[in-house]
Design an enzyme around this catalytic site. Sequence first.
Site, mmCIF file in Angstrom:
data_model
loop_
_atom_site.group_PDB
_atom_site.id
_atom_site.type_symbol
_atom_site.label_atom_id
_atom_site.label_comp_id
_atom_site.label_asym_id
_atom_site.label_seq_id
_atom_site.Cartn_x
_atom_site.Cartn_y
_atom_site.Cartn_z
ATOM 1 C CG HIS A 7 -79.430 52.632 96.255
ATOM 2 N ND1 HIS A 7 -79.896 51.524 96.915
ATOM 3 C CD2 HIS A 7 -78.729 53.352 97.165
ATOM 4 C CE1 HIS A 7 -79.472 51.545 98.170
ATOM 5 N NE2 HIS A 7 -78.778 52.639 98.354
ATOM 6 N N GLY A 23 -68.381 51.148 84.966
ATOM 7 C CA GLY A 23 -68.259 51.664 86.329
ATOM 8 C C GLY A 23 -68.678 53.124 86.420
ATOM 9 N NE ARG A 27 -65.672 55.024 79.212
ATOM 10 C CZ ARG A 27 -64.433 54.656 78.924
ATOM 11 N NH1 ARG A 27 -63.984 53.491 79.300
ATOM 12 N NH2 ARG A 27 -63.656 55.453 78.227
ATOM 13 N NE ARG A 46 -76.789 57.322 97.118
ATOM 14 C CZ ARG A 46 -76.089 57.318 98.254
ATOM 15 N NH1 ARG A 46 -74.779 57.365 98.243
ATOM 16 N NH2 ARG A 46 -76.702 57.249 99.401
ATOM 17 N NE ARG A 90 -66.334 44.941 86.340
ATOM 18 C CZ ARG A 90 -65.702 46.109 86.193
ATOM 19 N NH1 ARG A 90 -66.377 47.213 85.944
ATOM 20 N NH2 ARG A 90 -64.385 46.177 86.263
ATOM 21 C CB ILE A 91 -68.428 47.033 79.616
ATOM 22 C CG1 ILE A 91 -69.569 47.986 79.970
ATOM 23 C CG2 ILE A 91 -68.937 45.987 78.647
ATOM 24 C CD1 ILE A 91 -70.122 48.731 78.786
ATOM 25 N N GLY A 92 -65.700 46.809 81.906
ATOM 26 C CA GLY A 92 -64.791 47.596 82.728
ATOM 27 C C GLY A 92 -63.346 47.496 82.285
ATOM 28 C CB SER A 93 -60.394 49.180 82.869
ATOM 29 O OG SER A 93 -60.534 49.785 84.124
ATOM 30 C CD GLU A 181 -63.520 42.861 88.325
ATOM 31 O OE1 GLU A 181 -64.471 43.604 88.056
ATOM 32 O OE2 GLU A 181 -63.558 42.022 89.261
ATOM 33 C CG MET A 182 -61.324 47.160 92.032
ATOM 34 S SD MET A 182 -60.992 48.813 92.666
ATOM 35 C CE MET A 182 -61.324 48.576 94.393
ATOM 36 C CD GLU A 183 -65.949 47.358 89.912
ATOM 37 O OE1 GLU A 183 -65.256 46.776 89.051
ATOM 38 O OE2 GLU A 183 -65.615 48.437 90.423
ATOM 39 C CB SER A 205 -56.768 49.956 81.705
ATOM 40 O OG SER A 205 -56.760 49.512 83.045
ATOM 41 C CG ASP A 206 -53.516 49.081 84.919
ATOM 42 O OD1 ASP A 206 -54.679 49.467 84.707
ATOM 43 O OD2 ASP A 206 -53.189 48.432 85.921
ATOM 44 N NE ARG A 219 -56.454 54.862 80.285
ATOM 45 C CZ ARG A 219 -56.351 54.176 81.416
ATOM 46 N NH1 ARG A 219 -57.392 53.642 81.965
ATOM 47 N NH2 ARG A 219 -55.196 54.024 81.996
HETATM 48 N N1 HPA Z 1 -56.672 46.975 90.311
HETATM 49 C C1 HPA Z 1 -58.000 47.018 90.420
HETATM 50 N N2 HPA Z 1 -58.779 47.432 89.441
HETATM 51 C C2 HPA Z 1 -58.214 47.843 88.291
HETATM 52 C C3 HPA Z 1 -56.842 47.824 88.128
HETATM 53 C C4 HPA Z 1 -56.041 47.357 89.188
HETATM 54 O O1 HPA Z 1 -54.808 47.337 89.108
HETATM 55 N N3 HPA Z 1 -56.577 48.300 86.876
HETATM 56 C C5 HPA Z 1 -57.766 48.590 86.314
HETATM 57 N N4 HPA Z 1 -58.762 48.316 87.164
#
Ligand code: HPA
Length: 234
Positions: A7, A23, A27, A46, A90-93, A181-183, A205-206, A219
């Site tokens: 990869h 992610g 970015r 990829r 990791r720098i994310g939301s 988040e997811m990671e 972010s929310d 953002r």
């Molecule tokens: N769920 C998962 N990941 C996210 C979310 C969420 O609500 N908002 C920003 N990243």
Amino acid sequence: MAIPTPHISAKKGDFAPTVLMPGDPLRAKYIAENYLTDAVLVNNVRGVQGYTGYYKGKRVSVMASGMGIPSIGIYSYELFNFYGVENIIRIGSAGAINPDLKVRDLVFGQGACTNSNYINQFGIQGTFAPIASYQLLEKAVSTAKEMGLRYKVGNILSSDTFYGDTQPGTVWSKLGVLAIEMEAAGLYANAARAGKNALCICTISDHLLTGEELDSEQRQNSFHQMMELALTIA
Ligand code: HPA
């Protein structure tokens, strides 16, 4: 395994000891073009763009993780185990599930709970607690204080779903989890297994309890603060 890996097409030594991981591949490109000097593209398999350049004279890399634990699991594994990378930030939301958080606030994931099966690969008779590198976390906190940023340190949830059929917020929120988040859990588990260091920094972010959301300009601004913070730590 030999490099290049399935990869990552980079050569040995192409990555700096510290890699920042947003992610989104675009970015990563934006960071390389706007924050680094002498940035060189070291991976584009990829479309997962990876760059190595300099920030205030210090060599640093940035490469996208993609979305979700399986994706960051692959990239962080290859960076830690085959490319000699020592630190991944990791720098994310993230979506907040703590009432005291506001959009734009930063969350440093001290620990990462998860609803993923990723950790089961280790065959543990129990539960592993994926945690951040204390050293990186301490640096993040002291830098955020110096920069006067709003932040919280604590547990986050790395969820396998963005669009879940049930809202996981309430039950995790009761346990003091700050945001979803997811990671991070996959990244932290890989760092632990490889004896390396990882930290997840998220911008809210929310807000999943209040429905508050960042607009695109907000953002961008909050992203800028997070970038300065992450690059300073690196
Ligand atoms: N769920 C998962 N990941 C996210 C979310 C969420 O609500 N908002 C920003 N990243």
